[in-house]
Design a protein around this motif. Structure first.
Motif, PDB file in Angstrom:
ATOM      1  N   GLY A  48      -4.638   3.011 -12.515  1.00  0.00           N
ATOM      2  CA  GLY A  48      -4.373   2.287 -13.976  1.00  0.00           C
ATOM      3  C   GLY A  48      -4.901   1.004 -13.886  1.00  0.00           C
ATOM      4  O   GLY A  48      -5.583   0.605 -13.257  1.00  0.00           O
ATOM      5  N   LEU A  49      -4.274   0.138 -14.779  1.00  0.00           N
ATOM      6  CA  LEU A  49      -4.685  -1.299 -14.993  1.00  0.00           C
ATOM      7  C   LEU A  49      -3.698  -2.128 -14.370  1.00  0.00           C
ATOM      8  O   LEU A  49      -2.404  -1.964 -14.270  1.00  0.00           O
ATOM      9  CB  LEU A  49      -4.623  -1.701 -16.333  1.00  0.00           C
ATOM     10  N   TYR A  50      -4.230  -3.114 -13.564  1.00  0.00           N
ATOM     11  CA  TYR A  50      -3.355  -3.965 -12.866  1.00  0.00           C
ATOM     12  C   TYR A  50      -3.614  -5.472 -13.411  1.00  0.00           C
ATOM     13  O   TYR A  50      -4.707  -5.594 -14.227  1.00  0.00           O
ATOM     14  CB  TYR A  50      -3.786  -4.363 -11.379  1.00  0.00           C
ATOM     15  N   ASP A  51      -2.792  -6.487 -13.424  1.00  0.00           N
ATOM     16  CA  ASP A  51      -2.731  -7.673 -13.995  1.00  0.00           C
ATOM     17  C   ASP A  51      -4.196  -8.611 -13.324  1.00  0.00           C
ATOM     18  O   ASP A  51      -4.450  -9.675 -13.890  1.00  0.00           O
ATOM     19  CB  ASP A  51      -1.762  -8.709 -14.126  1.00  0.00           C
ATOM     20  N   ARG A  52      -4.670  -8.113 -11.987  1.00  0.00           N
ATOM     21  CA  ARG A  52      -5.804  -8.798 -11.528  1.00  0.00           C
ATOM     22  C   ARG A  52      -6.379  -7.619 -10.620  1.00  0.00           C
ATOM     23  O   ARG A  52      -6.052  -6.691 -10.585  1.00  0.00           O
ATOM     24  CB  ARG A  52      -5.260  -9.998 -10.635  1.00  0.00           C
ATOM     25  N   ASP A  53      -7.348  -8.180  -9.785  1.00  0.00           N
ATOM     26  CA  ASP A  53      -8.207  -7.213  -9.008  1.00  0.00           C
ATOM     27  C   ASP A  53      -6.932  -6.666  -8.014  1.00  0.00           C
ATOM     28  O   ASP A  53      -6.289  -7.331  -7.388  1.00  0.00           O
ATOM     29  CB  ASP A  53      -9.246  -7.931  -8.079  1.00  0.00           C
ATOM     30  N   PRO A  54      -6.786  -5.210  -7.962  1.00  0.00           N
ATOM     31  CA  PRO A  54      -5.887  -4.841  -7.345  1.00  0.00           C
ATOM     32  C   PRO A  54      -5.652  -5.046  -5.792  1.00  0.00           C
ATOM     33  O   PRO A  54      -4.704  -5.007  -5.135  1.00  0.00           O
ATOM     34  CB  PRO A  54      -5.741  -3.133  -7.451  1.00  0.00           C
ATOM     35  N   SER A  55      -6.770  -5.519  -5.121  1.00  0.00           N
ATOM     36  CA  SER A  55      -7.067  -5.821  -3.725  1.00  0.00           C
ATOM     37  C   SER A  55      -6.407  -7.200  -3.621  1.00  0.00           C
ATOM     38  O   SER A  55      -6.165  -7.492  -2.454  1.00  0.00           O
ATOM     39  CB  SER A  55      -8.439  -5.811  -3.199  1.00  0.00           C
ATOM     40  N   LYS A  56      -6.106  -7.951  -4.647  1.00  0.00           N
ATOM     41  CA  LYS A  56      -5.801  -9.201  -4.433  1.00  0.00           C
ATOM     42  C   LYS A  56      -4.202  -9.410  -4.264  1.00  0.00           C
ATOM     43  O   LYS A  56      -3.449  -8.640  -4.910  1.00  0.00           O
ATOM     44  CB  LYS A  56      -6.084 -10.438  -5.483  1.00  0.00           C
ATOM     45  N   PRO A  57      -3.772 -10.364  -3.366  1.00  0.00           N
ATOM     46  CA  PRO A  57      -2.115 -10.413  -3.239  1.00  0.00           C
ATOM     47  C   PRO A  57      -1.527 -10.645  -4.549  1.00  0.00           C
ATOM     48  O   PRO A  57      -1.887 -11.623  -5.388  1.00  0.00           O
ATOM     49  CB  PRO A  57      -1.986 -11.636  -2.142  1.00  0.00           C
ATOM     50  N   GLY A  58      -0.310 -10.066  -4.703  1.00  0.00           N
ATOM     51  CA  GLY A  58       0.516 -10.097  -6.014  1.00  0.00           C
ATOM     52  C   GLY A  58       0.121  -9.306  -7.155  1.00  0.00           C
ATOM     53  O   GLY A  58       0.774  -9.633  -8.279  1.00  0.00           O
ATOM     54  N   ALA A  59      -0.901  -8.551  -6.981  1.00  0.00           N
ATOM     55  CA  ALA A  59      -1.499  -7.816  -8.101  1.00  0.00           C
ATOM     56  C   ALA A  59      -0.439  -6.957  -8.816  1.00  0.00           C
ATOM     57  O   ALA A  59       0.595  -6.262  -8.040  1.00  0.00           O
ATOM     58  CB  ALA A  59      -2.779  -7.044  -7.900  1.00  0.00           C
TER      59      ALA A  59
ATOM     60  N   PHE B 145       0.923  -4.021 -11.377  1.00  0.00           N
ATOM     61  CA  PHE B 145       0.462  -2.764 -12.129  1.00  0.00           C
ATOM     62  C   PHE B 145       1.050  -2.915 -13.572  1.00  0.00           C
ATOM     63  O   PHE B 145       2.466  -3.319 -13.883  1.00  0.00           O
ATOM     64  CB  PHE B 145       0.998  -1.575 -11.680  1.00  0.00           C
ATOM     65  N   ILE B 146       0.339  -2.466 -14.542  1.00  0.00           N
ATOM     66  CA  ILE B 146       0.927  -2.614 -15.823  1.00  0.00           C
ATOM     67  C   ILE B 146       1.068  -1.080 -16.379  1.00  0.00           C
ATOM     68  O   ILE B 146       0.110  -0.590 -16.554  1.00  0.00           O
ATOM     69  CB  ILE B 146      -0.283  -3.301 -16.812  1.00  0.00           C
ATOM     70  N   GLU B 147       2.021  -0.858 -16.728  1.00  0.00           N
ATOM     71  CA  GLU B 147       2.607   0.315 -17.477  1.00  0.00           C
ATOM     72  C   GLU B 147       2.203   0.794 -18.891  1.00  0.00           C
ATOM     73  O   GLU B 147       1.728   1.757 -19.180  1.00  0.00           O
ATOM     74  CB  GLU B 147       3.901   0.702 -16.802  1.00  0.00           C
TER      75      GLU B 147
END
Length: 386
Positions: A174-185, A187-189
């Motif tokens: 689904g959607l993350y608040d930034r590139d999911p490969s970046k630290p601290g990403a 997940f947006i439910e």
């Protein structure tokens, strides 16, 4: 008799085709259609929006996705579409499912009469418990005349059939608040306002025509039509029913209440700009309040070649889009009328008709939840100042 639930399922090329070999993933198709057959048996009406024809046809013309031009992709689509539909037909027959193919262009979705004809065909297929499989007609689409991506096409279809849910299956959860490969990403439910998440969605897959950005644009279109959108991973067992039962993680874009008529909802979700009008700031308030329609005296400039009945995008003098509407005149007639404001309409264009360029009954005033479109920059269609 209870109304059947309607869902639109969209799958992309990255799920259907092996990225290296550009061959079909039959295991995925088998799992998907087994799931859809089970849902049909439970009383669901389902439409499948399927990419894949271009990816599957590239091998036949000796091209790779990274070096294929528009003509290569058109030829690949012509080669790949029969392969794709044959695979669907063969697998569907194992589950006693009937399938039908529908290929559409942007003009089919943007012209009101064609739009309604497609809808009527789909409803008749539902009556016969047949699964419509819809795709853009990529063999004739170009960079200028195409739906743009099957994410937005699926949203238009969901709007068309008044679906309960649009389910977009992809290669991520689904959607993350930034590139999911970046630290601290993170997940947006759940999402209420899609516009707040556009900046974090700009990656594009190799096989697909868009990344998470197009999925967010599709979700916004669906929201405005009162359709909930689910974005979830597709390469998983029971990919559709498992998210309907909320058994695994996914992003859910909540639907808005339907407040407009079917015509107004159709006007709100555009895939292509036929033409644009800039009106004086002094006219914006009256048009926005629906006190009257858009008159020729309101016009500052005109861009694009359009016909009577096309949807025009209306901007104020600062370039802010504030309305969309069905024009009563062609671009040539509009220019003539705007440049001869003191003459009777009949004397200018040769026949008697209403004088408003767009009548108040055919204008949609954009609200905050509508994503505005920037005015097109097209040197081939220069702006005509009035």
């Amino acid at each position: 008799m209870a109304k059947k639930k309607r869902i639109v399922v969209k799958i992309g090329s990255s799920l259907l085709a092996n990225e290296e070999k550009l061959t079909l993933r039959f295991a995925f198709i088998n799992g998907l259609l087994a799931d859809l057959a089970a849902l049909q048996a439970q009383g669901y009406d389902i439409i499948l929006t399927s990419s894949g024809s271009v990816a599957l046809g590239l091998n036949m013309i000796g091209k790779r996705p990274e070096d294929a031009g528009i003509l290569d992709k058109q030829a690949a689509a012509a080669c790949g579409q029969p392969l794709l539909m044959n695979a669907y037909r063969q697998v569907a027959s194992e589950y006693d499912m009937g399938v039908a193919q529908m290929l559409v262009t942007v003009e089919d979705m943007e012209e009101r009469c064609r739009f309604l004809n497609i809808k009527n065909t789909m409803l008749r297929l539902f009556e016969n418990n047949i699964l419509p499989i819809i795709n853009e007609n990529d063999s004739i689409a170009t960079t200028d005349l195409k739906v743009g991506d099957n994410d937005r096409l699926s949203a238009k279809v969901a709007q068309m059939i008044e679906a309960d849910q649009l389910i977009i299956l992809t290669s991520v959860e689904g959607l993350y608040d930034r590139d999911p490969s970046k630290p601290g990403a993170q997940f947006i439910e759940e999402i209420e306002d899609v516009s707040e998440h556009l900046e974090s969605t700009k990656s594009v897959s190799e096989l697909g025509s868009g990344g998470m950005m197009t999925k967010m644009l599709a979700a916004n279109m669906a929201q405005n039509a009162g359709v909930e959108t689910i974005i979830a991973e597709g390469l998983i067992e029971a990919p559709v029913s498992s998210v309907l039962r909320r058994e695994r993680r996914h992003t859910r874009c909540l639907a808005r209440d339907k407040t407009g008529s079917p015509l107004m909802i159709w006007l709100s979700n555009r895939l292509q700009v036929s033409g644009t009008l800039v009106v004086s700031n002094a006219a914006v308030a009256a048009i926005s309040s629906k006190e009257r329609g858009l008159a020729r005296n309101d016009l500052v400039s005109i861009q694009g070649e359009f016909s009577k009945g096309d949807v025009l995008h209306v901007y104020d003098e600062e370039g802010n889009e504030f309305a969309r509407g069905l024009t009563n005149f062609s671009s040539e007639e509009t220019i003539l009328m705007a440049r001869n404001p003191d003459m009777q309409v009949e004397d200018v264009i040769g026949y008697k008709t209403k004088s408003d360029i767009i009548g108040s009954e055919n204008i949609l005033i954009l609200e905050d939840h509508h994503l505005q479109l920037d005015a097109p920059i097209d040197d081939a269609q220069p702006v005509i100042s009035v």
